[in-house]
Design a protein around this motif. Structure first.
Motif, PDB file in Angstrom:
ATOM      1  N   ILE A 189       7.096  -4.817  -4.936  1.00 50.60           N
ATOM      2  CA  ILE A 189       7.969  -3.632  -4.950  1.00 50.60           C
ATOM      3  C   ILE A 189       7.305  -2.406  -5.584  1.00 50.60           C
ATOM      4  O   ILE A 189       7.397  -1.297  -5.036  1.00 50.60           O
ATOM      5  CB  ILE A 189       9.308  -3.968  -5.645  1.00 50.60           C
ATOM      6  CG1 ILE A 189      10.105  -4.946  -4.771  1.00 50.60           C
ATOM      7  CG2 ILE A 189      10.124  -2.714  -5.923  1.00 50.60           C
ATOM      8  CD1 ILE A 189      11.355  -5.502  -5.440  1.00 50.60           C
ATOM      9  N   PRO A 190       6.606  -2.528  -6.743  1.00 52.76           N
ATOM     10  CA  PRO A 190       5.977  -1.332  -7.344  1.00 52.76           C
ATOM     11  C   PRO A 190       4.987  -0.631  -6.427  1.00 52.76           C
ATOM     12  O   PRO A 190       4.850   0.596  -6.492  1.00 52.76           O
ATOM     13  CB  PRO A 190       5.277  -1.898  -8.592  1.00 52.76           C
ATOM     14  CG  PRO A 190       6.052  -3.122  -8.939  1.00 52.76           C
ATOM     15  CD  PRO A 190       6.469  -3.705  -7.619  1.00 52.76           C
ATOM     16  N   ALA A 191       4.291  -1.372  -5.572  1.00 43.75           N
ATOM     17  CA  ALA A 191       3.326  -0.742  -4.657  1.00 43.75           C
ATOM     18  C   ALA A 191       4.046   0.187  -3.682  1.00 43.75           C
ATOM     19  O   ALA A 191       3.567   1.295  -3.396  1.00 43.75           O
ATOM     20  CB  ALA A 191       2.544  -1.810  -3.893  1.00 43.75           C
ATOM     21  N   VAL A 192       5.186  -0.240  -3.179  1.00 45.10           N
ATOM     22  CA  VAL A 192       5.957   0.600  -2.248  1.00 45.10           C
ATOM     23  C   VAL A 192       6.450   1.854  -2.956  1.00 45.10           C
ATOM     24  O   VAL A 192       6.338   2.976  -2.438  1.00 45.10           O
ATOM     25  CB  VAL A 192       7.146  -0.192  -1.665  1.00 45.10           C
ATOM     26  CG1 VAL A 192       7.985   0.705  -0.754  1.00 45.10           C
ATOM     27  CG2 VAL A 192       6.651  -1.412  -0.890  1.00 45.10           C
ATOM     28  N   ILE A 193       6.988   1.685  -4.165  1.00 46.53           N
ATOM     29  CA  ILE A 193       7.505   2.829  -4.928  1.00 46.53           C
ATOM     30  C   ILE A 193       6.392   3.819  -5.245  1.00 46.53           C
ATOM     31  O   ILE A 193       6.528   5.037  -5.051  1.00 46.53           O
ATOM     32  CB  ILE A 193       8.182   2.343  -6.227  1.00 46.53           C
ATOM     33  CG1 ILE A 193       9.430   1.513  -5.884  1.00 46.53           C
ATOM     34  CG2 ILE A 193       8.553   3.525  -7.115  1.00 46.53           C
ATOM     35  CD1 ILE A 193      10.057   0.832  -7.076  1.00 46.53           C
ATOM     36  N   LEU A 194       5.253   3.315  -5.728  1.00 48.08           N
ATOM     37  CA  LEU A 194       4.137   4.206  -6.079  1.00 48.08           C
ATOM     38  C   LEU A 194       3.545   4.880  -4.844  1.00 48.08           C
ATOM     39  O   LEU A 194       3.058   6.009  -4.929  1.00 48.08           O
ATOM     40  CB  LEU A 194       3.060   3.420  -6.822  1.00 48.08           C
ATOM     41  CG  LEU A 194       3.369   3.117  -8.290  1.00 48.08           C
ATOM     42  CD1 LEU A 194       2.350   2.136  -8.867  1.00 48.08           C
ATOM     43  CD2 LEU A 194       3.385   4.394  -9.117  1.00 48.08           C
ATOM     44  N   GLY A 195       3.589   4.185  -3.702  1.00 51.18           N
ATOM     45  CA  GLY A 195       3.115   4.804  -2.468  1.00 51.18           C
ATOM     46  C   GLY A 195       3.908   6.057  -2.137  1.00 51.18           C
ATOM     47  O   GLY A 195       3.349   7.071  -1.691  1.00 51.18           O
ATOM     48  N   ILE A 196       5.187   6.002  -2.373  1.00 53.46           N
ATOM     49  CA  ILE A 196       6.043   7.181  -2.154  1.00 53.46           C
ATOM     50  C   ILE A 196       5.721   8.272  -3.168  1.00 53.46           C
ATOM     51  O   ILE A 196       5.639   9.458  -2.826  1.00 53.46           O
ATOM     52  CB  ILE A 196       7.531   6.778  -2.230  1.00 53.46           C
ATOM     53  CG1 ILE A 196       7.861   5.789  -1.090  1.00 53.46           C
ATOM     54  CG2 ILE A 196       8.432   8.009  -2.148  1.00 53.46           C
ATOM     55  CD1 ILE A 196       9.227   5.144  -1.212  1.00 53.46           C
ATOM     56  N   VAL A 197       5.488   7.876  -4.422  1.00 52.17           N
ATOM     57  CA  VAL A 197       5.147   8.846  -5.473  1.00 52.17           C
ATOM     58  C   VAL A 197       3.842   9.573  -5.145  1.00 52.17           C
ATOM     59  O   VAL A 197       3.700  10.773  -5.402  1.00 52.17           O
ATOM     60  CB  VAL A 197       5.042   8.136  -6.845  1.00 52.17           C
ATOM     61  CG1 VAL A 197       4.512   9.097  -7.917  1.00 52.17           C
ATOM     62  CG2 VAL A 197       6.394   7.582  -7.261  1.00 52.17           C
ATOM     63  N   VAL A 198       2.872   8.844  -4.580  1.00 51.15           N
ATOM     64  CA  VAL A 198       1.580   9.437  -4.215  1.00 51.15           C
ATOM     65  C   VAL A 198       1.763  10.669  -3.337  1.00 51.15           C
ATOM     66  O   VAL A 198       1.064  11.678  -3.486  1.00 51.15           O
ATOM     67  CB  VAL A 198       0.685   8.393  -3.484  1.00 51.15           C
ATOM     68  CG1 VAL A 198      -0.479   9.073  -2.772  1.00 51.15           C
ATOM     69  CG2 VAL A 198       0.154   7.370  -4.476  1.00 51.15           C
ATOM     70  N   LEU A 199       2.713  10.628  -2.426  1.00 51.20           N
ATOM     71  CA  LEU A 199       2.951  11.742  -1.508  1.00 51.20           C
ATOM     72  C   LEU A 199       3.301  13.035  -2.235  1.00 51.20           C
ATOM     73  O   LEU A 199       3.024  14.133  -1.745  1.00 51.20           O
ATOM     74  CB  LEU A 199       4.084  11.388  -0.539  1.00 51.20           C
ATOM     75  CG  LEU A 199       3.757  10.340   0.530  1.00 51.20           C
ATOM     76  CD1 LEU A 199       5.021   9.914   1.251  1.00 51.20           C
ATOM     77  CD2 LEU A 199       2.725  10.888   1.514  1.00 51.20           C
ATOM     78  N   PHE A 200       3.892  12.900  -3.417  1.00 53.51           N
ATOM     79  CA  PHE A 200       4.320  14.078  -4.165  1.00 53.51           C
ATOM     80  C   PHE A 200       3.377  14.435  -5.310  1.00 53.51           C
ATOM     81  O   PHE A 200       3.383  15.574  -5.787  1.00 53.51           O
ATOM     82  CB  PHE A 200       5.735  13.849  -4.727  1.00 53.51           C
ATOM     83  CG  PHE A 200       6.773  13.626  -3.671  1.00 53.51           C
ATOM     84  CD1 PHE A 200       7.392  14.693  -3.044  1.00 53.51           C
ATOM     85  CD2 PHE A 200       7.111  12.335  -3.275  1.00 53.51           C
ATOM     86  CE1 PHE A 200       8.355  14.486  -2.052  1.00 53.51           C
ATOM     87  CE2 PHE A 200       8.066  12.119  -2.285  1.00 53.51           C
ATOM     88  CZ  PHE A 200       8.691  13.198  -1.671  1.00 53.51           C
TER      89      PHE A 200
END
Length: 437
Positions: A189-200
């Motif tokens: 789950i953290p990988a998916v969340i951080l992937g979204i954070v990377v975009l911003f």
């Protein structure tokens, strides 16, 4: 004098801002990435029995990740260079997180074969992509520090992952799912969340950085451009020339042995410790013991990277680290108790992880701006073959034989390293940039 002082202040503020903005975040990303890669080793404490996996099968499963990694790494890095790190790193993280979560629901070894292959394909390009990304932001004189901090993620993921993974396995079995299944789900789950954070959060290049002043952007771009010009004069600027350069293949051969060793250690450490422990030893206790080599590895990575930059002697530092790792592996073959094995594994980790950050800084000195995306990825891609071989060696041979075989690979690596010749560049405009010869 006043102008020199002003430039020095500008340099100091720019480097400090860049390091604070980029390095802690990419460290966090790699902690999650490596944890999702090696948690298979902890899952094996329960999963192998549940799925009836033999040592040979587990060795193949551990290495299968690197086959797809090998196939997709160069294309991935070329795409990153074209579309930008922000978008492509986000894609990588989100897809690998989804694959790890799915692993929690597998029902057979066949499912695991498929998902390990998909995980390698999803994560391919992450490490060479970040190394390439660092060349957009850091001069050669800071690159050892930058890559060292990035690769601190390797032992930190072990430090966090060992107790976390084993605790989840021992304490969580919601809805009738085994602990090892929840471990994959919760750590994906953290990988998916951080992937979204990377975009911003991630900024592609200095010119796009709103958190740098105009003067800082101009200074940093100017410094990096000077290094690119020098690098283009001494390195190959075409893919054909790069492929004909023996240094590319020597760098790859050097790093293959490192991948063999570090992945054999990462995937099999919990099983090695368990084999010498009493039957009453819990998974969590094994996790705590597996933390010790990771703790030792952290100062090794940081000191090696920092000191290699300070002395501009990356090659010497790499040679010392390889030698220490060889001694550690040979020592492991003689260890018959848990304390002695943990000591030898700690020595091994100090050497192996000390190599990581320093090597990837050293690697960037051998490519021009035009060849860096493919060159860095190609070395990493060929090295990933070692990631397939390392776990397999541990599964096919007995422990003592495996330790000597890995030590022999490291000896080849050491000989290869000292066959690579470099000269130092003394031009003041590019500082301590090492130039391949």
């Amino acid at each position: 004098m006043k102008q020199a002082s002003s430039i020095h202040a500008l340099e100091k503020s720019t480097v400090k801002k860049t390091m604070k903005r980029i390095l802690p975040f990419i460290l966090l990303l790699y902690v999650v990435a490596f944890l999702d890669r090696i948690n298979l080793g902890f899952a094996a404490l329960q999963m192998n029995a549940d799925l009836s996996l033999t040592a040979e099968t587990f060795g193949l499963l551990s290495g299968l990740f690197f086959i797809s990694y090998f196939l997709f790494e160069v294309p991935s890095n070329l795409i990153l260079h074209k579309v930008g790190a922000r978008l492509w790193i986000a894609r990588i993280m989100i897809t690998w997180g989804i694959v790890v979560i799915c692993t929690g629901f597998i029902q057979s070894a066949s499912h695991l074969y498929i998902l390990r292959f998909l995980l390698g394909a999803a994560e391919a390009g992450f490490v060479p992509g970040i190394i390439l990304y660092l060349t957009y932001w850091f001069r050669a004189r800071e690159r050892g520090k930058a890559t060292a901090l990035f690769f601190v993620a390797l032992p930190v993921s072990g430090l966090i992952g060992a107790p976390l993974s084993t605790w989840i396995m021992d304490n969580i079995s919601w809805n009738g799912l085994a602990g090892w299944r929840w471990m994959f789900i919760m750590e994906g789950i953290p990988a998916v969340i951080l992937g979204i954070v990377v975009l911003f959060y991630l900024t592609n290049k200095p010119a796009n950085a709103k958190w740098l002043t105009k003067a800082e952007k101009t200074w940093l771009e100017g410094e990096l451009e000077k290094e690119r010009q020098v690098s283009a004069k001494v390195n190959k600027t075409s893919y054909t020339g790069m492929l004909k350069d023996s240094k590319l293949w020597k760098l790859s051969l050097f790093n293959i042995a490192g991948f063999i060793a570090v992945n054999a250690l990462s995937y099999w450490m919990p099983t090695i410790i368990k084999s010498l422990s009493s039957s009453s030893t819990t998974n969590l206790q094994i996790g705590w013991l597996a933390m010790i080599p990771s703790i030792i590895a952290i100062p090794s990575i940081l000191f090696t990277g920092w000191n290699a930059d300070r002395t501009n002697s990356h090659k010497l530092h790499l040679g010392i680290c390889v030698s220490v790792a060889m001694i550690g592996f040979i020592g492991c073959s003689f260890a018959t108790t848990v304390p002695l094995m943990v000591l030898m594994l700690s020595i091994t980790s100090a050497g192996l992880y000390g190599i990581s950050g320093t090597f990837y800084a050293y690697l960037t000195f051998f490519f021009s701006e035009s060849t860096a995306p493919a060159g860095i990825a190609l070395v990493s891609t060929l090295s990933s073959l070692g990631g397939f071989v390392g776990p397999m060696i541990m599964g096919v041979f007995n422990f003592t034989q495996a330790m000597y075989i890995i030590a022999a690979f490291l000896l080849v690596s050491l000989i290869t390293l000292f066959s690579i010749k470099i000269v130092k560049n003394d031009q003041k405009d590019v500082g301590a940039l090492e130039i391949p010869n």
